[in-house]
Design a protein around this motif. Structure first.
Motif, PDB file in Angstrom:
ATOM      1  N   TYR A  64       0.830  -1.210   0.000  1.00 15.91           N
ATOM      2  CA  TYR A  64       0.000   0.000   0.000  1.00 15.91           C
ATOM      3  C   TYR A  64       0.866   1.262   0.000  1.00 15.91           C
ATOM      4  O   TYR A  64       0.678   2.169   0.819  1.00 15.91           O
ATOM      5  N   LYS A  66       3.849   1.814   0.978  1.00 15.65           N
ATOM      6  CA  LYS A  66       4.886   1.984   2.009  1.00 15.65           C
ATOM      7  C   LYS A  66       5.955   0.905   1.855  1.00 15.65           C
ATOM      8  O   LYS A  66       5.630  -0.298   1.790  1.00 15.65           O
ATOM      9  N   SER A  76       0.081   0.064   6.854  1.00 13.68           N
ATOM     10  CA  SER A  76      -0.266  -0.738   5.673  1.00 13.68           C
ATOM     11  C   SER A  76      -0.619  -2.157   6.094  1.00 13.68           C
ATOM     12  O   SER A  76      -1.534  -2.768   5.555  1.00 13.68           O
TER      13      SER A  76
END
Ligand code: ATP
Length: 304
Positions: A64, A66, A76
């Motif tokens: 996501y 990161k 995430s």
């Protein structure tokens, strides 16, 4: 395309052994991504890494948006639910109590939503029955319920149908499809049985010896595995003309080779071709099943 997870040259060594050897994969948002590989290919290792249960030796991944070394990766990870190897359930507790325990772990104060989750996985009527008295399929569904406790939008399931009977397999498959189609959850599912994955996956990642051999969408894979008749002729130009007049679907591969995608009356076709001085050199049926496609990609035994 938007990706939930991207791994980049991920390596995991156990001593000198490379369980993951530069693995790169992309899981599209909204997909059911089938991670397929033989026993020992590295599927569980990959899943353990992306769940944060182990650190990569080198390489990285982005969940996501990161990077795994980013301190915000926990945010995430909260969007992710997983079953790694076996479902994490307490066998001496009921389905409801198992969910309550998971709520505690996640710091969710109320019981709101537990009944809905149990309904979603088809365990709403198990009452006081303890998980130890559940069938294997029910335990697996309870494991999925526990994984769903934090309302994830990415679900990771490691070999979820392993050891289940046909009915159990169907129930898990239908549940995964429902979670994906009705709840928009992206699913990463690992298996060594391609046939099982083929009933639900929209993307595939073929992994072998810790490497990604091929990533392919289900649409591409199906077209590669279409049943067809492979023809070698003296002129595909003439062949194309004759097939057009017979209204038959085909694909020209070279000046002398073509694939025909429909059942064809071979004697009629050869007669028509000979009328136009086109010689048929060879004909063979080409029926590549998903399983044989997999074998053609990863070969036979595992190479240590
Ligand atoms: P399976 O379908 O059998 O679970 P898999 O694709 O999930 O297979 P992994 O469990 O990821 O494979 O294992 C990949 C390789 O790494 C195997 O050869 C395994 O023996 C090895 N391996 C896994 N964990 C360890 C460990 N902790 N120490 C040493 N080797 C390990």
């Amino acid at each position: 395309m938007e990706y939930v997870l991207k791994t980049n040259s991920l390596c995991k060594n156990y001593g000198h052994f490379k369980a993951l050897n530069g693995l790169s994969m992309n899981v599209p948002k909204g997909s059911i991504y089938g991670l397929i590989g033989k026993n020992g290919a590295g599927k569980t290792t990959l899943i353990r890494l992306i769940c944060g249960l182990q650190e990569p030796t080198s390489g990285d991944y982005v969940l996501y948006g990161k990077k795994h070394i980013d301190k915000d990766i926990t945010k995430s990870r909260r969007r992710m639910g997983a079953i790694v190897e076996t479902p994490s359930i307490y066998v001496d507790l009921t389905a409801y109590e198992n969910l309550k325990e998971q709520y505690k772990v996640l710091g969710i104060p109320s019981d709101d939503g537990i009944s809905e989750i149990l309904k979603l996985v088809g365990l709403e009527n198990t009452g006081n029955k303890k998980a130890k008295n559940f069938s294997l399929g029910m335990r697996q569904r309870l494991g999925i319920a526990v994984a769903l406790a934090g309302s994830p939008d990415f679900l990771v399931l490691d070999e979820p149908v392993n050891g289940l009977d046909p009915q159990g397999i169907i129930e898990i498959r239908e549940l995964i499809l429902k979670l994906n189609q009705e709840h928009g959850i992206t699913v990463l599912i690992s298996s060594h049985i391609l046939d099982e994955l083929s009933k639900l996956a929209t993307y595939y990642g073929f992994i072998d010896n810790g490497k990604m051999i091929k990533q392919i969408s289900s649409i591409e894979l199906e077209s590669k595995c279409r049943k067809c008749t492979h023809l070698k002729v003296s002129s595909t130009k003439t062949l194309a003309y004759v097939l057009d007049t017979m209204n038959i679907e085909y694909k020209i591969l070279s000046n002398t080779e073509a694939d025909i995608f429909e059942k064809v009356n071979i004697s009629k076709l050869t007669t028509e071709l000979s009328k136009k001085d086109c010689e048929v050199i060879s004909i063979h049926e080409h029926d590549e099943s998903l399983e044989s496609y997999f074998v053609s990609l990863v070969g036979g035994a595992r190479h240590e």
